[in-house]
Design an enzyme around this catalytic site. Structure first.
Site, mmCIF file in Angstrom:
data_model
loop_
_atom_site.group_PDB
_atom_site.id
_atom_site.type_symbol
_atom_site.label_atom_id
_atom_site.label_comp_id
_atom_site.label_asym_id
_atom_site.label_seq_id
_atom_site.Cartn_x
_atom_site.Cartn_y
_atom_site.Cartn_z
ATOM 1 N N GLY A 1 0.841 -1.195 0.000
ATOM 2 C CA GLY A 1 0.000 0.000 0.000
ATOM 3 C C GLY A 1 0.871 1.237 0.000
ATOM 4 N N HIS B 1 -4.282 1.261 7.747
ATOM 5 C CA HIS B 1 -2.928 1.837 7.786
ATOM 6 C C HIS B 1 -2.825 3.037 6.824
ATOM 7 C CE1 HIS B 1 1.633 1.228 7.879
ATOM 8 N NE2 HIS B 1 1.472 1.989 6.813
ATOM 9 N N GLU B 2 -3.390 2.890 5.623
ATOM 10 C CA GLU B 2 -3.296 3.973 4.623
ATOM 11 C C GLU B 2 -4.201 5.166 4.970
ATOM 12 O OE1 GLU B 2 -0.795 3.587 2.981
ATOM 13 O OE2 GLU B 2 -0.641 1.411 2.955
ATOM 14 N N GLN C 1 2.956 10.088 1.667
ATOM 15 C CA GLN C 1 4.281 9.446 1.715
ATOM 16 C C GLN C 1 5.183 9.884 0.569
ATOM 17 O OE1 GLN C 1 2.470 5.323 2.336
ATOM 18 N NE2 GLN C 1 4.362 5.183 3.511
ATOM 19 N N HIS D 1 -2.513 7.324 7.362
ATOM 20 C CA HIS D 1 -1.559 8.246 6.725
ATOM 21 C C HIS D 1 -2.257 9.530 6.269
ATOM 22 C CE1 HIS D 1 2.344 6.260 6.510
ATOM 23 N NE2 HIS D 1 1.828 5.149 6.023
ATOM 24 N N CYS E 1 6.032 -0.176 7.536
ATOM 25 C CA CYS E 1 5.657 1.014 6.778
ATOM 26 C C CYS E 1 6.845 1.430 5.906
ATOM 27 C CB CYS E 1 5.294 2.162 7.724
ATOM 28 S SG CYS E 1 4.783 3.667 6.870
ATOM 29 N N LEU E 2 6.556 1.769 4.664
ATOM 30 C CA LEU E 2 7.632 2.178 3.751
ATOM 31 C C LEU E 2 8.293 3.473 4.219
ATOM 32 C CD1 LEU E 2 5.943 1.375 0.308
ATOM 33 C CD2 LEU E 2 7.688 0.033 1.496
HETATM 34 O O1 GNR Z 1 4.083 -2.487 2.563
HETATM 35 C C1 GNR Z 1 3.459 -2.381 3.620
HETATM 36 N N1 GNR Z 1 3.218 -3.495 4.348
HETATM 37 C C2 GNR Z 1 2.381 -3.510 5.445
HETATM 38 C C3 GNR Z 1 2.450 -4.616 6.267
HETATM 39 C C4 GNR Z 1 1.633 -4.705 7.364
HETATM 40 C C5 GNR Z 1 0.734 -3.709 7.629
HETATM 41 C C6 GNR Z 1 0.675 -2.584 6.824
HETATM 42 C C7 GNR Z 1 1.495 -2.496 5.728
HETATM 43 S S1 GNR Z 1 1.397 -1.116 4.693
HETATM 44 C C8 GNR Z 1 3.022 -1.052 4.094
HETATM 45 C C9 GNR Z 1 3.172 0.001 3.025
HETATM 46 C C10 GNR Z 1 3.009 1.346 3.650
HETATM 47 O O2 GNR Z 1 3.791 1.867 4.402
HETATM 48 N N2 GNR Z 1 1.920 2.007 3.364
HETATM 49 O O3 GNR Z 1 1.684 3.205 3.901
HETATM 50 NI NI NI Z 2 2.804 3.254 5.770
#
Ligand code: GNR
Ligand code: NI
Length: 177
Positions: free
Chosen positions: A45, A134-135, A50, A138, A92-93
């Protein structure tokens, strides 16, 4: 075009993103860049903040590199229902190399506009439900470390400070810090 992913803590990542007023070619070009950036970074995601864009746009693909891979782009996503509870070890990236357990709803129903500007409603489970939460976090200026203990968050903050320093002036200079 693959864009640069901001590393937490960054003031941009703390801000609330603005709704998209109109789904036009500029938005579609951004969505394309976001998919390229997400796949290049091996993520499932990515949220527009980001890559430094404070607009309410997210992309998701919880099964990349699989034949049935289903890329999803959501504009102005809104979680309208949450059910159940689950705990997932999130990454998270924008916080590379770190992961922590986060409590989430197990199922979410999300309303959004697709890239054609059509309203969609989707009920999500498993990793997709986690990723949508999670997104959308953000988009509201929140990252997964905001859901963990202060101690864990401060340890991760120090690690990210070192990571940024090593990226800024090379691993050699930061080795002496
Ligand atoms: O790549 C991602 N893997 C992930 C793994 C577990 C829970 C959430 C994520 S999202 C993350 C990519 C990301 O940072 N998206 O904002
Ligand atoms: Ni993230």
């Amino acid at each position: 075009m693959v864009r640069e992913i901001l590393i937490w803590p960054d003031p941009i990542l703390k801000q609330k993103a603005k709704p998209v007023a109109k789904v036009d070619d500029t938005v579609r070009a951004l969505v394309k860049d976001m998919f390229e950036t997400m796949y290049a970074a091996d993520g499932v995601g990515l949220a527009a903040p980001q890559v430094g864009v404070l607009q309410r746009i997210i992309v998701l693909d919880t099964t990349p590199r699989q034949p049935e891979s289903k890329p999803l782009a959501m504009i102005n996503p809104e979680i309208v229902a949450m059910e159940g509870e689950t705990t997932y070890t999130e990454g998270c990236l924008s916080i590379p190399g770190e992961s922590e357990d986060v409590d989430r709803a197990a199922f979410v129903t999300v309303k959004y506009l697709d890239v054609d500007g059509n309203e969609q409603t989707l009920r999500c489970d498993d990793l997709l439900a986690i990723a949508v939460q999670h997104e959308t976090d953000h988009l509201n200026g929140t990252v997964f470390v905001d859901h963990v203990s202060t101690l864990k968050r401060e340890i991760i903050r120090k690690k990210m400070k070192r990571l940024k320093a090593s990226r800024d002036d090379g691993p050699r200079a930061s080795a002496s810090r």
